[in-house]
Design a protein around this motif. Structure first.
Motif, PDB file in Angstrom:
ATOM      1  N   ALA A  60       0.834  -1.203   0.000  1.00 46.52           N
ATOM      2  CA  ALA A  60       0.000   0.000   0.000  1.00 46.52           C
ATOM      3  C   ALA A  60       0.870   1.254   0.000  1.00 46.52           C
ATOM      4  O   ALA A  60       0.457   2.304  -0.504  1.00 46.52           O
ATOM      5  CB  ALA A  60      -0.930   0.004   1.210  1.00 46.52           C
ATOM      6  N   GLY A  61       2.079   1.134   0.547  1.00 44.53           N
ATOM      7  CA  GLY A  61       2.997   2.266   0.514  1.00 44.53           C
ATOM      8  C   GLY A  61       3.329   2.694  -0.896  1.00 44.53           C
ATOM      9  O   GLY A  61       3.329   3.891  -1.228  1.00 44.53           O
ATOM     10  N   GLN A  62       3.621   1.713  -1.752  1.00 46.30           N
ATOM     11  CA  GLN A  62       3.885   2.041  -3.148  1.00 46.30           C
ATOM     12  C   GLN A  62       2.658   2.683  -3.802  1.00 46.30           C
ATOM     13  O   GLN A  62       2.774   3.649  -4.558  1.00 46.30           O
ATOM     14  CB  GLN A  62       4.287   0.785  -3.936  1.00 46.30           C
ATOM     15  CG  GLN A  62       5.727   0.350  -3.724  1.00 46.30           C
ATOM     16  CD  GLN A  62       5.899  -0.593  -2.547  1.00 46.30           C
ATOM     17  OE1 GLN A  62       5.196  -0.492  -1.545  1.00 46.30           O
ATOM     18  NE2 GLN A  62       6.852  -1.515  -2.650  1.00 46.30           N
ATOM     19  N   ALA A  63       1.479   2.156  -3.493  1.00 45.10           N
ATOM     20  CA  ALA A  63       0.258   2.686  -4.099  1.00 45.10           C
ATOM     21  C   ALA A  63       0.081   4.167  -3.771  1.00 45.10           C
ATOM     22  O   ALA A  63      -0.393   4.944  -4.611  1.00 45.10           O
ATOM     23  CB  ALA A  63      -0.951   1.890  -3.630  1.00 45.10           C
ATOM     24  N   ALA A  64       0.457   4.574  -2.562  1.00 50.22           N
ATOM     25  CA  ALA A  64       0.357   5.979  -2.176  1.00 50.22           C
ATOM     26  C   ALA A  64       1.474   6.810  -2.802  1.00 50.22           C
ATOM     27  O   ALA A  64       1.228   7.897  -3.355  1.00 50.22           O
ATOM     28  CB  ALA A  64       0.397   6.105  -0.663  1.00 50.22           C
ATOM     29  N   VAL A  65       2.701   6.317  -2.736  1.00 43.87           N
ATOM     30  CA  VAL A  65       3.846   7.073  -3.261  1.00 43.87           C
ATOM     31  C   VAL A  65       3.770   7.226  -4.772  1.00 43.87           C
ATOM     32  O   VAL A  65       4.171   8.257  -5.327  1.00 43.87           O
ATOM     33  CB  VAL A  65       5.166   6.393  -2.825  1.00 43.87           C
ATOM     34  CG1 VAL A  65       6.350   6.979  -3.565  1.00 43.87           C
ATOM     35  CG2 VAL A  65       5.353   6.532  -1.321  1.00 43.87           C
TER      36      VAL A  65
END
Length: 395
Positions: A60-65
């Motif tokens: 989910a971190g990648q999805a936000a970044v």
């Protein structure tokens, strides 16, 4: 040689109640971009990103970044319960201090659901089972009360038994929190409350009423950290430096003391604070402003003593005399804290960082603590982890 680490940019979006927020991808990207804009740094200058959240799927971190840019940098997903945001901050600071990188993004977000916290899985052991077992042995289990309230309410009960303080003492913390949050446009609860209203609110778990418990919240916050050399080469803002930081986990005293204060992290907090004060050569009496983990009023009260803000057994006098607010010895939670600003689990540690950065820059508007030079952050996660961070103004 260790590199000096500066907070060169921070960003935070208004916190909201569950159901009223944008998706976590949008919230995270907005907070990250706000921190980049505040720093005057382009995303392609960021070399690593540490992204914290508790309730979400892997990456989910990648999805936000990715909502900010697609530069191919390493993105590390971090989950450490309520200490998640400051754990991301810790890792970013550590990488820069070690000289591995020069510029990092620490981002935290949470898209929460209404109601009390609960585990996501029922077919495997809970990470907090050992804590629950310690609580069960010490005070039993109340089927009608939320688990977290039982942990921290139990800590409040143990403090009351030892020191004989009045239940209203805890409620005074909620009154103070709302007074502070009334000055914070990013807080969830900005209406003030009276002591009578706090005490008359529905009981959650004695001595805690509903107005003494932090609300489930959605939101995001971020920070850009850089080495001092990198910041100066690029003309970035070096007014705020991380002077010291420590992260601790549980020791045998958590489970062997028959004391709920220790079960919920008192010893972790005290140990982290001692490490920070020793490294920085600072006395807690030197602090001007503190953002501490007030998930429940009981935890704010016991944290005053764990962090050395007031001697053991004196927290009630500290509160009644107003030493925890403007005009007192040290302003605690000028943002309104978790109780009133809100507590989106993965974002909280970075929201604390943002508030203290604004305070040390003199940019906190109506919340400004006059002459703030030293600021302490305390972020706690049951399970367990505690991160204590000392910031200093350098100009």
């Amino acid at each position: 040689m260790k590199q000096r680490v500066h907070v060169v940019g921070v960003g935070m979006i208004p916190f909201t109640k569950p159901g009223a927020s944008e998706p976590y991808t949008v919230m995270g990207a907005r907070a990250a971009q706000a921190a980049l804009d505040d720093a005057g740094v382009a995303y392609d200058q960021v070399q690593q990103a540490y992204v914290g959240y508790v309730y979400g799927d892997s990456t989910a971190g990648q999805a936000a970044v990715y909502g900010v840019g697609l530069s191919g940098i390493p993105v590390f997903n971090v989950n450490n319960n309520c200490a998640t945001g400051s754990s991301a901050l810790f890792l970013a600071r550590q990488a820069i201090e070690a000289g591995s990188i020069d510029c990092a993004l620490a981002l935290g977000f949470e898209q929460m659901q209404p109601g009390a916290l609960k585990g996501a899985w029922t077919d495997r052991p809970s990470p907090v089972q050992r804590f629950a077992d310690a609580m069960l042995a010490h005070q039993g289990w109340d089927e009608a009360a939320p688990r977290a309230a039982q942990f921290f309410g139990g800590a409040g009960r143990d403090y009351m038994r030892e020191h004989g303080i009045a239940p209203e003492t805890f409620a005074r913390i909620s009154v103070k929190a709302r007074q502070h949050a009334a000055r914070n446009p990013l807080a969830v609860f900005r209406n003030t409350v009276t002591l009578e209203e706090v005490m008359a609110a529905p009981k959650v778990f004695d001595p805690l009423t509903r107005l003494q418990c932090c609300p489930p919240t959605c939101g995001a916050a971020a920070a850009i950290l850089c080495s001092e050399d990198y910041a100066r080469r690029h003309g970035l803002d070096t007014r705020v430096r991380i002077a010291a930081q420590a992260m601790t986990t549980d020791t045998p005293s958590t489970f062997g003391s028959d004391d709920m204060r220790r079960v919920v992290g008192y010893d972790m907090a005290a140990a982290a604070a001692r490490q920070v004060y020793e490294v920085a050569g600072v006395d807690p009496q030197d602090l001007d402003v503190v953002e501490l983990h007030d998930c429940f009023t009981a935890n704010e009260l016991i944290s005053y003593e764990a962090l050395g803000l007031t001697p053991p057994g004196t927290a009630e006098r500290f509160i009644v005399d107003g030493q925890n607010t403007y005009g007192g010895r040290v302003v605690t939670n000028p943002s309104g804290g978790l109780l009133s600003k809100g507590h989106p689990l993965g974002a909280t540690g970075l929201a604390q960082c943002a508030e203290l950065t604004w305070q040390l820059r003199g940019q906190a508007a109506q919340r400004q603590v006059d002459g703030a030079r030293l600021a302490l952050q305390h972020n706690l996660g049951l399970g367990g982890a505690c991160v204590v961070t000392l910031y200093e103004a350098t100009a």
